[in-house]
Design a protein around this motif. Sequence first.
Motif, PDB file in Angstrom:
ATOM      1  N   ARG A  70       0.821  -1.214   0.000  1.00  0.00           N
ATOM      2  CA  ARG A  70       0.000   0.000   0.000  1.00  0.00           C
ATOM      3  C   ARG A  70       0.855   1.264   0.000  1.00  0.00           C
ATOM      4  NH1 ARG A  70      -4.933  -1.426   4.264  1.00  0.00           N
ATOM      5  NH2 ARG A  70      -6.090  -2.818   2.858  1.00  0.00           N
TER       6      ARG A  70
ATOM      7  N   LYS B  74      -7.667   2.621  -6.675  1.00  0.00           N
ATOM      8  CA  LYS B  74      -6.839   3.735  -7.126  1.00  0.00           C
ATOM      9  C   LYS B  74      -6.964   3.960  -8.636  1.00  0.00           C
ATOM     10  CE  LYS B  74      -4.649   4.561  -3.162  1.00  0.00           C
ATOM     11  NZ  LYS B  74      -4.729   5.848  -2.430  1.00  0.00           N
TER      12      LYS B  74
ATOM     13  N   ASP C 168       0.660   3.991  -2.968  1.00  0.00           N
ATOM     14  CA  ASP C 168       0.325   5.385  -2.650  1.00  0.00           C
ATOM     15  C   ASP C 168       1.330   6.354  -3.265  1.00  0.00           C
ATOM     16  OD1 ASP C 168      -1.877   4.608  -1.201  1.00  0.00           O
ATOM     17  OD2 ASP C 168      -0.922   4.803   0.766  1.00  0.00           O
TER      18      ASP C 168
END
Length: 342
Positions: A84, A121, A88
């Motif tokens: 993650r 995302k 990100d």
Amino acid sequence: MPEVNYNDSINFLKKLTLRRVWNASKVVFSFYVSRIVRKPVQWGLPVSISFEPTTSCNLRCPECPSGLRDFTRPTGMLKKDFFRQTIDDIYKDLLYLIFYFQGEPYLNKDFLDMVKYASAKGIYTATSTNAHYLTDEVARKTIESGLDRLIISIDGTTQEVYQQYRVGGKIDKVIEGAKNIVKWKKELKSKTPFVFFQFLVVKPNEHQIEEIKKLGKEVGVDEVRFKTAQIYDYENDPNNLIPLNEKFSRYKRNNEGKHEAKNKLANHCWKLWQANVITWDGMVVPCCFDKDASHRLGNLKHQSFKEIWENDNYKQFRKELMSSRKNIDICANCSEGISVWK
């Protein structure tokens, strides 16, 4: 970049943003500028990344370091928090994410959670599996994860043939898993994932090419594709895997009757400009041919992705590739551009 089929092209296009298009444009332009000036010029960040969920596998395929338990690098499972954190950092420019390098992705218990995170995302997500863990429950969770593409490796239509390469595998489990995916895709009225059978053509199974096409229709997958096999010792072919039909081979016989690679290895490589691979423990390597992660260009546990992409290690590797690609070990058996047929 994925080979986009008509049936999933709309889904792929939905992943495009102005930022991703601009980034991809810079990458493409810099690649062609590099070829013109004959030295590496790199603009933009990767369009495509492969993330390794695990090095573990339930099978023992004879040309696979994971199956042979032949790694010199550490083995293990990708941790969800590290994944993650990396996503990100890069998702705004990233278009395509492959959850695969070595090993069987579904052995990582957090695999589908990571797919769901990347899908949220807006990244086009794909994975490749031997389908032994696609139970009814897991198949449903796969559809719900938002996975865009599911490659099911099936290298035979009968157990006798299938097990010659997929050592330790059960063809019935593969077919059952594929049927579970197709069922839940219909039940949930989902357009994703785009599902295709990938048939690795080797000598023991090349006579079943027409049969796998029929089986694909019976099961209800979206497509069947044929992939050439990478043979490490292709001059001697100790496992007798190179098919007789050279259309489905990365190799051809020379005047001396020995096999040689078809690819002439020009001093450029599109993958080095638009993609790379991240191992389960954060090592960044050039491409999927570096299976043992011998060309480590950086470690995401110590540097940001952008720092690694632009560091001296990467610059030196691109420079060596553009001056003498044939002398790079992982390039010597490369099949870029000739590996898959429908």
